[in-house]
Design a protein around this motif. Structure first.
Motif, PDB file in Angstrom:
ATOM      1  N   TRP A 163       0.808  -1.209   0.000  1.00 29.19           N
ATOM      2  CA  TRP A 163       0.000   0.000   0.000  1.00 29.19           C
ATOM      3  C   TRP A 163       0.847   1.267   0.000  1.00 29.19           C
ATOM      4  CZ3 TRP A 163      -4.761  -0.068  -1.487  1.00 29.19           C
ATOM      5  CH2 TRP A 163      -5.529   1.088  -1.373  1.00 29.19           C
ATOM      6  N   SER A 164       2.037   1.206   0.559  1.00 28.47           N
ATOM      7  CA  SER A 164       2.904   2.389   0.547  1.00 28.47           C
ATOM      8  C   SER A 164       3.316   2.742  -0.878  1.00 28.47           C
ATOM      9  CB  SER A 164       4.147   2.162   1.416  1.00 28.47           C
ATOM     10  OG  SER A 164       4.921   1.089   0.906  1.00 28.47           O
ATOM     11  N   THR A 165       3.519   1.713  -1.709  1.00 27.89           N
ATOM     12  CA  THR A 165       3.848   1.964  -3.122  1.00 27.89           C
ATOM     13  C   THR A 165       2.665   2.592  -3.836  1.00 27.89           C
ATOM     14  OG1 THR A 165       5.383   0.092  -3.174  1.00 27.89           O
ATOM     15  CG2 THR A 165       4.567   0.894  -5.285  1.00 27.89           C
ATOM     16  N   ILE A 166       1.467   2.100  -3.555  1.00 33.67           N
ATOM     17  CA  ILE A 166       0.265   2.649  -4.164  1.00 33.67           C
ATOM     18  C   ILE A 166       0.092   4.115  -3.790  1.00 33.67           C
ATOM     19  CG2 ILE A 166      -2.262   2.593  -3.983  1.00 33.67           C
ATOM     20  CD1 ILE A 166      -2.140  -0.394  -4.152  1.00 33.67           C
ATOM     21  N   GLU A 167       0.363   4.438  -2.515  1.00 37.04           N
ATOM     22  CA  GLU A 167       0.170   5.813  -2.060  1.00 37.04           C
ATOM     23  C   GLU A 167       1.177   6.772  -2.672  1.00 37.04           C
ATOM     24  OE1 GLU A 167       0.287   5.201   2.149  1.00 37.04           O
ATOM     25  OE2 GLU A 167      -1.903   5.111   2.320  1.00 37.04           O
ATOM     26  N   ASP A 168       2.289   6.236  -3.166  1.00 34.57           N
ATOM     27  CA  ASP A 168       3.303   7.087  -3.801  1.00 34.57           C
ATOM     28  C   ASP A 168       2.946   7.449  -5.244  1.00 34.57           C
ATOM     29  OD1 ASP A 168       4.917   7.230  -1.576  1.00 34.57           O
ATOM     30  OD2 ASP A 168       6.211   5.554  -2.168  1.00 34.57           O
ATOM     31  N   LEU A 169       1.985   6.729  -5.818  1.00 34.41           N
ATOM     32  CA  LEU A 169       1.601   6.998  -7.203  1.00 34.41           C
ATOM     33  C   LEU A 169       0.649   8.182  -7.288  1.00 34.41           C
ATOM     34  CD1 LEU A 169       0.857   3.338  -8.419  1.00 34.41           C
ATOM     35  CD2 LEU A 169       2.928   4.678  -8.839  1.00 34.41           C
ATOM     36  N   SER A 170       0.730   8.930  -8.379  1.00 29.64           N
ATOM     37  CA  SER A 170      -0.281   9.952  -8.611  1.00 29.64           C
ATOM     38  C   SER A 170      -1.616   9.259  -8.827  1.00 29.64           C
ATOM     39  CB  SER A 170       0.072  10.799  -9.837  1.00 29.64           C
ATOM     40  OG  SER A 170      -0.096  10.034 -11.027  1.00 29.64           O
ATOM     41  N   GLN A 171      -2.697   9.968  -8.548  1.00 27.55           N
ATOM     42  CA  GLN A 171      -4.015   9.361  -8.708  1.00 27.55           C
ATOM     43  C   GLN A 171      -4.262   8.934 -10.153  1.00 27.55           C
ATOM     44  OE1 GLN A 171      -8.043  11.537  -8.188  1.00 27.55           O
ATOM     45  NE2 GLN A 171      -7.600  10.578  -6.199  1.00 27.55           N
ATOM     46  N   ASP A 172      -3.801   9.739 -11.088  1.00 23.09           N
ATOM     47  CA  ASP A 172      -3.985   9.421 -12.501  1.00 23.09           C
ATOM     48  C   ASP A 172      -3.260   8.132 -12.870  1.00 23.09           C
ATOM     49  OD1 ASP A 172      -4.797   9.846 -15.184  1.00 23.09           O
ATOM     50  OD2 ASP A 172      -2.888  10.790 -15.640  1.00 23.09           O
ATOM     51  N   THR A 173      -2.000   8.005 -12.428  1.00 23.86           N
ATOM     52  CA  THR A 173      -1.217   6.806 -12.731  1.00 23.86           C
ATOM     53  C   THR A 173      -1.826   5.575 -12.072  1.00 23.86           C
ATOM     54  OG1 THR A 173       0.817   8.099 -12.949  1.00 23.86           O
ATOM     55  CG2 THR A 173       1.063   5.739 -12.545  1.00 23.86           C
ATOM     56  N   LEU A 174      -2.233   5.723 -10.811  1.00 26.87           N
ATOM     57  CA  LEU A 174      -2.831   4.596 -10.094  1.00 26.87           C
ATOM     58  C   LEU A 174      -4.089   4.097 -10.800  1.00 26.87           C
ATOM     59  CD1 LEU A 174      -3.223   2.691  -7.691  1.00 26.87           C
ATOM     60  CD2 LEU A 174      -4.366   4.576  -6.487  1.00 26.87           C
ATOM     61  N   VAL A 175      -4.980   5.017 -11.114  1.00 22.63           N
ATOM     62  CA  VAL A 175      -6.245   4.626 -11.740  1.00 22.63           C
ATOM     63  C   VAL A 175      -5.994   3.991 -13.102  1.00 22.63           C
ATOM     64  CG1 VAL A 175      -8.378   5.522 -12.735  1.00 22.63           C
ATOM     65  CG2 VAL A 175      -7.658   6.276 -10.475  1.00 22.63           C
ATOM     66  N   SER A 176      -5.114   4.591 -13.905  1.00 27.09           N
ATOM     67  CA  SER A 176      -4.820   4.042 -15.231  1.00 27.09           C
ATOM     68  C   SER A 176      -4.234   2.642 -15.143  1.00 27.09           C
ATOM     69  CB  SER A 176      -3.857   4.972 -15.981  1.00 27.09           C
ATOM     70  OG  SER A 176      -4.457   6.213 -16.268  1.00 27.09           O
ATOM     71  N   ASN A 177      -3.312   2.435 -14.195  1.00 31.33           N
ATOM     72  CA  ASN A 177      -2.713   1.108 -14.032  1.00 31.33           C
ATOM     73  C   ASN A 177      -3.737   0.078 -13.570  1.00 31.33           C
ATOM     74  OD1 ASN A 177      -0.193   2.015 -14.796  1.00 31.33           O
ATOM     75  ND2 ASN A 177       0.581   2.259 -12.715  1.00 31.33           N
ATOM     76  N   LEU A 178      -4.616   0.481 -12.668  1.00 30.87           N
ATOM     77  CA  LEU A 178      -5.632  -0.453 -12.168  1.00 30.87           C
ATOM     78  C   LEU A 178      -6.623  -0.834 -13.267  1.00 30.87           C
ATOM     79  CD1 LEU A 178      -6.406   1.084  -8.656  1.00 30.87           C
ATOM     80  CD2 LEU A 178      -5.166  -1.036  -9.124  1.00 30.87           C
ATOM     81  N   VAL A 179      -7.001   0.138 -14.099  1.00 27.13           N
ATOM     82  CA  VAL A 179      -7.909  -0.167 -15.207  1.00 27.13           C
ATOM     83  C   VAL A 179      -7.300  -1.238 -16.098  1.00 27.13           C
ATOM     84  CG1 VAL A 179      -9.007   0.753 -17.284  1.00 27.13           C
ATOM     85  CG2 VAL A 179      -8.990   2.116 -15.197  1.00 27.13           C
ATOM     86  N   THR A 180      -5.988  -1.144 -16.302  1.00 26.32           N
ATOM     87  CA  THR A 180      -5.287  -2.095 -17.161  1.00 26.32           C
ATOM     88  C   THR A 180      -5.137  -3.462 -16.505  1.00 26.32           C
ATOM     89  OG1 THR A 180      -4.042  -0.288 -18.189  1.00 26.32           O
ATOM     90  CG2 THR A 180      -3.138  -2.502 -18.431  1.00 26.32           C
ATOM     91  N   GLN A 181      -4.820  -3.478 -15.207  1.00 25.62           N
ATOM     92  CA  GLN A 181      -4.360  -4.710 -14.566  1.00 25.62           C
ATOM     93  C   GLN A 181      -5.447  -5.507 -13.853  1.00 25.62           C
ATOM     94  OE1 GLN A 181      -1.029  -3.571 -12.093  1.00 25.62           O
ATOM     95  NE2 GLN A 181       0.006  -2.549 -13.795  1.00 25.62           N
ATOM     96  N   LEU A 182      -6.485  -4.853 -13.365  1.00 17.94           N
ATOM     97  CA  LEU A 182      -7.500  -5.597 -12.617  1.00 17.94           C
ATOM     98  C   LEU A 182      -8.404  -6.390 -13.551  1.00 17.94           C
ATOM     99  CD1 LEU A 182      -8.648  -3.152  -9.783  1.00 17.94           C
ATOM    100  CD2 LEU A 182      -6.942  -4.977  -9.685  1.00 17.94           C
ATOM    101  N   ALA A 183      -8.909  -7.502 -13.051  1.00 17.39           N
ATOM    102  CA  ALA A 183      -9.767  -8.396 -13.846  1.00 17.39           C
ATOM    103  C   ALA A 183     -11.203  -7.874 -13.843  1.00 17.39           C
ATOM    104  CB  ALA A 183      -9.697  -9.809 -13.291  1.00 17.39           C
ATOM    105  N   LEU A 184     -11.393  -6.738 -14.474  1.00 17.66           N
ATOM    106  CA  LEU A 184     -12.725  -6.154 -14.591  1.00 17.66           C
ATOM    107  C   LEU A 184     -13.376  -6.630 -15.878  1.00 17.66           C
ATOM    108  CD1 LEU A 184     -11.787  -2.467 -13.657  1.00 17.66           C
ATOM    109  CD2 LEU A 184     -12.595  -4.265 -12.104  1.00 17.66           C
ATOM    110  N   SER A 185     -14.686  -6.549 -15.945  1.00  9.63           N
ATOM    111  CA  SER A 185     -15.380  -6.920 -17.176  1.00  9.63           C
ATOM    112  C   SER A 185     -15.079  -5.883 -18.255  1.00  9.63           C
ATOM    113  CB  SER A 185     -16.886  -6.997 -16.933  1.00  9.63           C
ATOM    114  OG  SER A 185     -17.423  -5.699 -16.761  1.00  9.63           O
TER     115      SER A 185
END
Length: 220
Positions: A163-185
């Protein structure tokens, strides 16, 4: 042009006014790139080898877009994101390894005749000029709700994260990476692609994660 602060970009990146009218597209569910985000691609189909080679001779742009169905050829979603090829490598077995950087979203005005096996569209960029602006984070309240919902989602999915790594990311980078990596429909990913700005995307993402949590709780 907008008076907002602009994203930092490479001197090789196109300005909004110079985006092309015609765009080669790569229809692929789940492979989502957003403005400013990076995505690697491994290209081996002949038609997409043609597409990448042709793009490298011109604007170095391709459009990543999801599909609606399993028809042949499949119907396309209305909105995708153009990405610039920033790295290009040939392999000894005939593949191309490329790295894309998301540039600007587009809507499809109309589909054009295929070229060398790959699909082409006339792109409408007009409502996505803000993709060239530095994104404004969500409000503190929205950010806290997103963070708590994300933590709960990770726990529910048994995903271990630093979580410390996640908190170091900008919100834009975090959200973009999660959209790519999470198993969403693919439908959920499309909602996130089409969200008007970062603040809206955070709100949509929070609702998606909360809904997935609820669904999993019911199944358990």
């Amino acid at each position: 042009m907008s008076n907002s602060e602009k994203r930092k970009k490479s001197p090789f990146t196109q300005d909004f006014e110079k985006l092309p009218n015609t765009l080669a597209i790569f229809p692929l569910n789940g492979a989502v790139v957003l403005p400013g985000n990076l995505m690697p691609l491994n290209i081996f189909e002949p038609r997409y080898l043609n597409m990448i080679r042709d793009a490298m001779k011109g604007e170095q742009l391709i459009g990543m877009i999801q599909v609606k169905d399993e028809l042949s050829p499949p119907s396309l979603q209305a909105v995708g994101c153009a990405a610039r090829i920033i790295r290009y490598s040939e392999t000894s077995d005939g593949r191309l390894e490329v790295l894309l950087e998301g540039l600007c979203r587009f809507a499809i005005k109309e589909e054009l005749s295929c070229l060398r096996g790959y699909r082409l569209v006339q792109a409408d960029w007009s409502v996505y000029e803000n993709d060239f602006d530095e994104p404004t984070p969500a409000s503190d309240q929205e950010t806290l709700l997103f963070s708590s919902t994300l933590k709960k989602y990770f726990e529910e999915q048994s995903i271990d994260v630093d979580w410390s790594t996640i908190e170091d990311l900008s919100q834009d980078t975090l959200v973009s990476n999660l959209v790519t990596q999470l198993a969403l429909s693919s439908d959920d990913k499309q909602l996130l692609i089409e969200a008007s700005n970062l603040s809206d995307r955070v709100k949509v993402f929070t609702a998606i994660l909360a809904n997935n949590d609820s669904s999993n709780s019911i199944h358990h």
